[in-house]
Structures are given as structure tokens and as C-alpha cells.
Design a protein around this motif. Structure first.
Motif, PDB file in Angstrom:
ATOM      1  N   LYS A 144      43.121  38.816  48.910  1.00  0.00           N
ATOM      2  CA  LYS A 144      41.828  38.280  48.470  1.00  0.00           C
ATOM      3  C   LYS A 144      41.023  39.361  47.751  1.00  0.00           C
ATOM      4  CE  LYS A 144      41.039  34.012  50.404  1.00  0.00           C
ATOM      5  NZ  LYS A 144      42.298  33.751  51.079  1.00  0.00           N
ATOM      6  N   VAL A 145      40.760  39.126  46.475  1.00  0.00           N
ATOM      7  CA  VAL A 145      39.921  40.050  45.716  1.00  0.00           C
ATOM      8  C   VAL A 145      38.513  39.471  45.686  1.00  0.00           C
ATOM      9  CG1 VAL A 145      39.559  41.154  43.487  1.00  0.00           C
ATOM     10  CG2 VAL A 145      41.882  40.755  44.313  1.00  0.00           C
ATOM     11  N   GLU A 146      37.537  40.252  46.175  1.00  0.00           N
ATOM     12  CA  GLU A 146      36.162  39.758  46.301  1.00  0.00           C
ATOM     13  C   GLU A 146      35.596  39.277  44.981  1.00  0.00           C
ATOM     14  OE1 GLU A 146      34.181  39.315  48.966  1.00  0.00           O
ATOM     15  OE2 GLU A 146      36.012  39.742  50.108  1.00  0.00           O
ATOM     16  N   GLU A 147      35.675  40.160  43.972  1.00  0.00           N
ATOM     17  CA  GLU A 147      35.155  39.742  42.677  1.00  0.00           C
ATOM     18  C   GLU A 147      36.096  40.228  41.597  1.00  0.00           C
ATOM     19  OE1 GLU A 147      30.741  39.332  41.161  1.00  0.00           O
ATOM     20  OE2 GLU A 147      31.662  41.180  40.473  1.00  0.00           O
ATOM     21  N   MET A 148      36.776  39.314  40.987  1.00  0.00           N
ATOM     22  CA  MET A 148      37.736  39.677  39.958  1.00  0.00           C
ATOM     23  C   MET A 148      37.094  39.468  38.601  1.00  0.00           C
ATOM     24  SD  MET A 148      40.546  38.272  37.881  1.00  0.00           S
ATOM     25  CE  MET A 148      40.870  36.675  38.552  1.00  0.00           C
ATOM     26  N   ASN A 149      37.221  40.470  37.758  1.00  0.00           N
ATOM     27  CA  ASN A 149      36.665  40.392  36.414  1.00  0.00           C
ATOM     28  C   ASN A 149      37.809  40.185  35.412  1.00  0.00           C
ATOM     29  OD1 ASN A 149      35.389  40.680  34.001  1.00  0.00           O
ATOM     30  ND2 ASN A 149      34.507  42.691  34.442  1.00  0.00           N
ATOM     31  N   LEU A 150      37.755  39.070  34.731  1.00  0.00           N
ATOM     32  CA  LEU A 150      38.836  38.740  33.792  1.00  0.00           C
ATOM     33  C   LEU A 150      38.743  39.506  32.476  1.00  0.00           C
ATOM     34  CD1 LEU A 150      38.860  34.839  34.224  1.00  0.00           C
ATOM     35  CD2 LEU A 150      40.763  36.326  34.786  1.00  0.00           C
ATOM     36  N   VAL A 151      37.588  40.110  32.207  1.00  0.00           N
ATOM     37  CA  VAL A 151      37.385  40.742  30.891  1.00  0.00           C
ATOM     38  C   VAL A 151      38.470  41.756  30.513  1.00  0.00           C
ATOM     39  CG1 VAL A 151      35.869  42.258  29.543  1.00  0.00           C
ATOM     40  CG2 VAL A 151      34.929  40.251  30.679  1.00  0.00           C
TER      41      VAL A 151
ATOM     42  N   ALA B 258      33.550  35.381  33.129  1.00  0.00           N
ATOM     43  CA  ALA B 258      34.751  36.164  33.425  1.00  0.00           C
ATOM     44  C   ALA B 258      34.810  36.647  34.865  1.00  0.00           C
ATOM     45  CB  ALA B 258      34.830  37.359  32.480  1.00  0.00           C
ATOM     46  N   LYS B 259      33.808  36.320  35.676  1.00  0.00           N
ATOM     47  CA  LYS B 259      33.792  36.809  37.055  1.00  0.00           C
ATOM     48  C   LYS B 259      34.280  35.733  38.014  1.00  0.00           C
ATOM     49  CE  LYS B 259      31.352  40.912  37.232  1.00  0.00           C
ATOM     50  NZ  LYS B 259      31.085  41.153  35.831  1.00  0.00           N
ATOM     51  N   VAL B 260      35.378  36.014  38.692  1.00  0.00           N
ATOM     52  CA  VAL B 260      35.914  35.076  39.669  1.00  0.00           C
ATOM     53  C   VAL B 260      35.603  35.589  41.069  1.00  0.00           C
ATOM     54  CG1 VAL B 260      37.990  33.953  40.549  1.00  0.00           C
ATOM     55  CG2 VAL B 260      37.790  34.458  38.108  1.00  0.00           C
ATOM     56  N   GLU B 261      34.899  34.778  41.868  1.00  0.00           N
ATOM     57  CA  GLU B 261      34.621  35.149  43.248  1.00  0.00           C
ATOM     58  C   GLU B 261      35.851  34.844  44.092  1.00  0.00           C
ATOM     59  OE1 GLU B 261      31.609  36.364  44.181  1.00  0.00           O
ATOM     60  OE2 GLU B 261      30.786  36.149  42.145  1.00  0.00           O
TER      61      GLU B 261
ATOM     62  N   MET C  21      39.095  35.854  44.501  1.00  0.00           N
ATOM     63  CA  MET C  21      40.359  35.531  43.840  1.00  0.00           C
ATOM     64  C   MET C  21      41.506  35.759  44.809  1.00  0.00           C
ATOM     65  SD  MET C  21      43.134  36.971  41.838  1.00  0.00           S
ATOM     66  CE  MET C  21      42.616  38.562  41.245  1.00  0.00           C
TER      67      MET C  21
END
Lengths: 328, 328
Positions: free
Chosen positions: A245-252, B244-247, B249
Motif C-alpha cells: 500500500k502506497v499512501e500517496e502515489m504521484n503519477l507525474v 496525478a495523485k492517487v491515495e 495505491m
């Protein structure tokens, strides 16, 4: 035949000897008298009932083996009785006999022992698949291999060095493990318990410098993995032992750096995929094994009656390289 | 020569005519008298100063064009004065003249107008790259194309249908847009404002049924994208207009389903990459354009003096397909 089975009557499941029907080789299959098998982390999960056996595969543990051909099924052309073979199994290595498709079996070269041969399939095929097929490693690229002293890690270091002259950074948790990685060809050794790997990589190779990462850890490393990758970088997941589980993933960065993130396992692949992988792997590595450029790293060899000791060693992360069971 | 430049003196930047040195064709380059150019979303960002121009590229907008060869630089062998050409630009289309490497230029077939030709490069090359190179689309796979009525979307639907006989699901925000997608070959049309696309896909194609997703939206669709993908599924990001921010993930499906997530843009690729892409694209599609199986979707054509109207149309998402500027 005699096999090792899971006794899960008590709270803590244990392995014990039992009887099981000797398998019959189907068309194009070999019946092999097992000489050695090797442990995999999946064994420990399966023992606890946490690793469902893929459909059609043996419920007996043991994902690889070496041994001697006992008999050949209908249509077999590549091997005959008495041949020394090794290879990847869908299961069934913790036993006196197993079956294997002839195209999944490789001939053990004279210079190689049964123990060495049994230590090769899972880690080298997994590492080869991760580096070459999924990771598309190119000549002289920079690769980061987490858990560098694990079975797959030690195979990946060697393959990256000898097949692609890569610059190789590794992480591991002790000086001994890092020394092993260095001896195998790692350029930069990072103790993840003491150092921030992204920082060490930046210092040594620069910003956005990694072309390929092989990861087994998962979410704890997500941020640092992504920030270490350079343009067109690839991140290959083989497991997620540290969490998923990644808390906050940034797709940029995925878009900006044109990254590829992919996951894969080997066991649930089609027979056809595994045959091709086995063939391509062996064609490009057999000579290197003969010249001792490549060698399986064996951490310990146990008699199969001591399987519990072997499992304990793995569950405590005491091994650097493969653990072998012998004496079937 | 006459060009369109950004006047950013006031709060809201506007395009206005200006003078600029006519470019000189370098070795292997063509000087082209521009007949048509087409709008791209990057233009709107660049106008606001939010899209840095890649090094070495023209600061003038316009990422594609059609026109007539005015003169050929040293070493040019494929084209000569008077040839009708079109192609992808690193910039410079909003002008009377532009230069293009001869291997990036394609000959406009007789059956094609300048407007049609100018509407092809960005969307078709982007869609081709996303489907075929990054997405590795195979015959009869199921593909989900978000923003199906966008320029790239309309090109992707056609390519997926005619090159790979794919099953094609699309999302869009209005009945008109969805009707357009259907007419181009989409099998399942989903209005994302009214329906949960993952649910609609599950109903129609089953659980874990999508092989490839082309996404422009980003984080709002992450969860549904991942859950829709099947074994060995691929998710290709071309932009992230929705964030772009996924909570929270979860990496598990990436491993379990052996997914590939990758991002890419076209503009910052090497000249060599773009040449190869252009060549491969045209070799596999020229006949299909001639047979009218493939056709650029043109939403509107403006005289370049009306560029502000054209930009407004795009910024308000009123277009379904390409917006063309003419009359340079």
C-alpha cells in the motif's frame, strides 16, 4: 514413493515424510529420480496454506530439481534413461521422483554437481526474465537490485554483469551480504538499514540515473525507486515482501520520465512461456557457467530429513543464496 | 515571415501576428510552405507559459503541418520542390514556413487534402505509438480508450479496429461524442458522467477483461483502470488531465495480474525514434487511408487569423476530433 508433506494438525505446520503415488510421465515428459531440490520462499507460504497451488500442478512442494532420468514418456526425443537433468517445476521437488516436460529439462553439464544444478532454475530464470524480458536491460545500463544477496539477487547481479556489462547497485541488510554482492560484481553496495539508497545512488551515479530496478520490497521503496529512475526507466516487481500500500502515489514522474512499472511472477506462466524462457536463458548462459563467470550461490545444503532446519534458516533470512535439500 | 506569437502582456495571453526569421533548412531538411497546421492541447499550455519548449525546437507553436516543399537542404534525396508533404514538428507550424527533416516528412497522397493531412501526425502517431509500441496490442484483444472522442481517441479507435480487430470500449462525456466513437468502430460506449466505466465493462466483457487501456485522465480513473485490467494487462498514460495523485495505491494487482503501467509523450522523443515511428506507422496505414478505412476526424477548420476562436473551442472541449488552422 517417499515425499515430504505438510502436517498442519497443530498451530505451527511442519513437514513430515509420507507416501505418495509415484507420478507417471505423460507424453513428452520425463520421470526423474530427484537428487537435489532447492527451497523457495513460496514453500514457506504454501506450508502455511497461503500460496494456492496453481491448477494442474503437484501439491507437493519443490519448484526446481536436479536428478537422473528414470524413464521417458511417449514421444520424448531429447533425453533417455540415465541422463543427468535439471529444471524448473510447477511443484513436486520434495519427493523421490518427479516428472518434467522434456523441453523444460536441461542437461547437466559434466562440470556441474547436482546441488549446483538444483540451485539454478528458479533464481536464474526469474532473474533472467526480470532483467532481460521484462526489464529489457541494455548494454552498460545502470541497474538497481534490491535484496542483492537473495537467491534471485545473486543471480541478477551476475547476469547483469556478464550479459550486459551493467553498472550494478544493490541493497542488503548486512556487511556479509554486501560483501557477497561485491564479489559477484555489484558496483555500489548499500546497507538499507543504515543508508538511504536513493541518496547513495544520487551521490554515485547522479540524479535520475537508474535504468532498471528489480524490487522485492514494495511500498516502502516506492518513492525512492521512482525518484532514482531516469528517462525511460523500468521498475520490475517480483514480490512485495515489505507491503503493497502506497499512501500517496504521484503519477507525474511516470509520464515525465516515461517510466514502466510492471509486476511478474514465474510460476503461473504458461508452459510455453517457461519453455522459451528456459531455452533462451540456457543458450545465452551455458558457456558462462562453464567458464565459471556465472555460478549459483549456495548458502547451505541439508539432508531432506532436516527440511525443518532448512525452512527455519530461510524464514529467519539467514541464507545468502540458495538452500539445497539432498538425499532423496 | 508571418507567424503567430503569444502576447502575454495582459493577464490572459493572446495570439497575434508577428514577424520571425524564415528558417533555413539544415542538411537533410526541407523548407516547407505551410498550408495547414492543427491544434494540440500542448499549444494551450505553451500559451500560458506552462509547457517548456524542448531544447533545440522552435518556440513557435504548431506540432504538425501540411504544405508544399519550397526548397530542399543539402543531402535531401526523398523530396523536391513542389512536393506535397506533411508531418510531425517539434514546433513551428503556426507560421508561413517551417523546416522538417526529410525522414520525418511523408508524401501527401493524391486522395488527401492539406487539411486532412495536417490532422493526421500528432493524433495518429501518438495513438499508434500508444497502441502498438507501448501497449503491444495483439489481435482481437480488448482495449479501453478513455476520451474516445478526443483527437488521439478517434485515431486510436480506428487503428485498434483496423490493425488489430480489437474489441473497443470508450469513455466520453456526451451522446454526440459517443456516437462518433461508435461510428469509428467502438464496440462499447460509456458516458463517464452517467456510468461507472468499470461496471459497464464488467457487464459487457466480464471481470478482469481489458488487455490495454489508453488513459489521459490519471488519478480519478486509477482504481477502475487497475480493476478492469486482466492478466498481463497494460495501462498507458499519455497525459493526466484529471490529476496525478492517487491515495492508497495498492501494488498487489500489479504483481498478481502481471500488469504493466507506463507513461509516455511523443514530443520529447529523439529524432531517431520519431523517424522510425513515422515510417512504421505510414507503412502499415497508408493503404487503409486510401481505402478510407482510416480517416482523420476534423472538428473544425479556422483561418489562422481566427486562432483565438480555435483555441477557445479547444479549451472548452467543444471539439470532437482535430481543429485545423488554414490560410498561411
Amino acid at each position: 514413493m517417499k515425499v515430504l508433506l505438510v502436517n498442519n494438525q497443530s498451530d505451527e505446520p511442519v513437514m513430515e515424510f509420507g507416501d505418495y503415488p509415484t507420478p507417471e510421465p505423460a507424453e513428452n515428459e520425463l520421470l526423474v529420480k530427484v537428487k537435489s531440490t532447492a527451497l523457495n520462499r513460496a514453500d514457506l507460504l504454501q506450508k502455511k496454506g497461503k500460496y494456492p497451488v496453481p491448477e494442474g500442478e503437484s501439491p507437493i512442494m519443490g519448484l526446481e530439481m536436479s536428478g537422473v532420468v528414470e524413464s521417458a514418456g511417449k514421444g520424448v526425443t531429447k533425453f533417455s534413461e540415465g541422463d543427468r537433468v535439471f529444471g524448473l517445476l510447477g511443484g513436486g521437488g520434495y519427493a523421490e521422483y518427479c516428472t518434467i516436460h522434456e523441453e523444460m529439462a536441461l542437461s547437466i553439464p559434466d562440470f556441474m554437481s547436482f546441488e549446483e544444478a538444483a540451485a539454478i532454475p528458479e533464481v536464474f530464470l526469474t532473474a533472467y526474465q526480470a532483467l532481460m524480458w521484462l526489464g529489457e536491460l541494455k548494454n552498460k545500463e545502470t541497474v538497481l537490485i534490491h535484496a542483492g544477496a537473495s537467491g534471485v539477487g545473486t543471480a541478477a547481479i551476475q547476469l547483469a554483469k556478464h550479459l550486459k556489462k551493467a553498472q550494478i547497485a544493490v541493497t542488503a541488510g548486512s556487511k556479509e551480504k554486501l560483501d557477497l554482492c561485491r564479489s559477484l560484481g555489484a558496483t555500489l553496495q548499500i546497507n538499507y538499514k543504515e543508508q538511504d539508497f536513493a541518496e547513495k545512488i544520487r551521490e554515485r551515479f547522479g540524479e535520475n540515473s537508474v535504468d532498471l530496478i528489480i524490487d522485492f520490497v514494495g511500498s516502502p521503496y516506492w518513492e525512492n525507486n521512482i525518484s532514482s529512475l531516469g528517462m525511460d526507466g523500468r521498475l520490475v516487481y517480483l514480490s512485495m515482501l515489505g507491503g503493497a500500500k502506497v499512501e500517496e502515489m504521484n503519477l507525474v514522474p511516470i509520464l515525465r520520465k516515461r517510466l514502466t512499472v510492471r509486476g511478474s511472477t514465474l510460476r503461473n506462466r504458461s508452459l510455453d512461456y517457461k519453455k522459451q524462457l528456459t531455452e533462451q536463458f540456457w543458450n545465452s548462459t551455458r558457456d558462462l557457467f562453464e567458464k565459471e563467470k556465472l555460478a549459483p550461490v549456495i548458502s547451505a545444503i541439508f539432508d531432506w530429513s532436516d527440511v525443518e532446519k532448512a525452512h527455519l534458516m530461510m524464514s529467519k533470512n539467514k541464507n545468502a543464496g540458495k538452500i539445497i535439500l539432498n538425499g532423496m
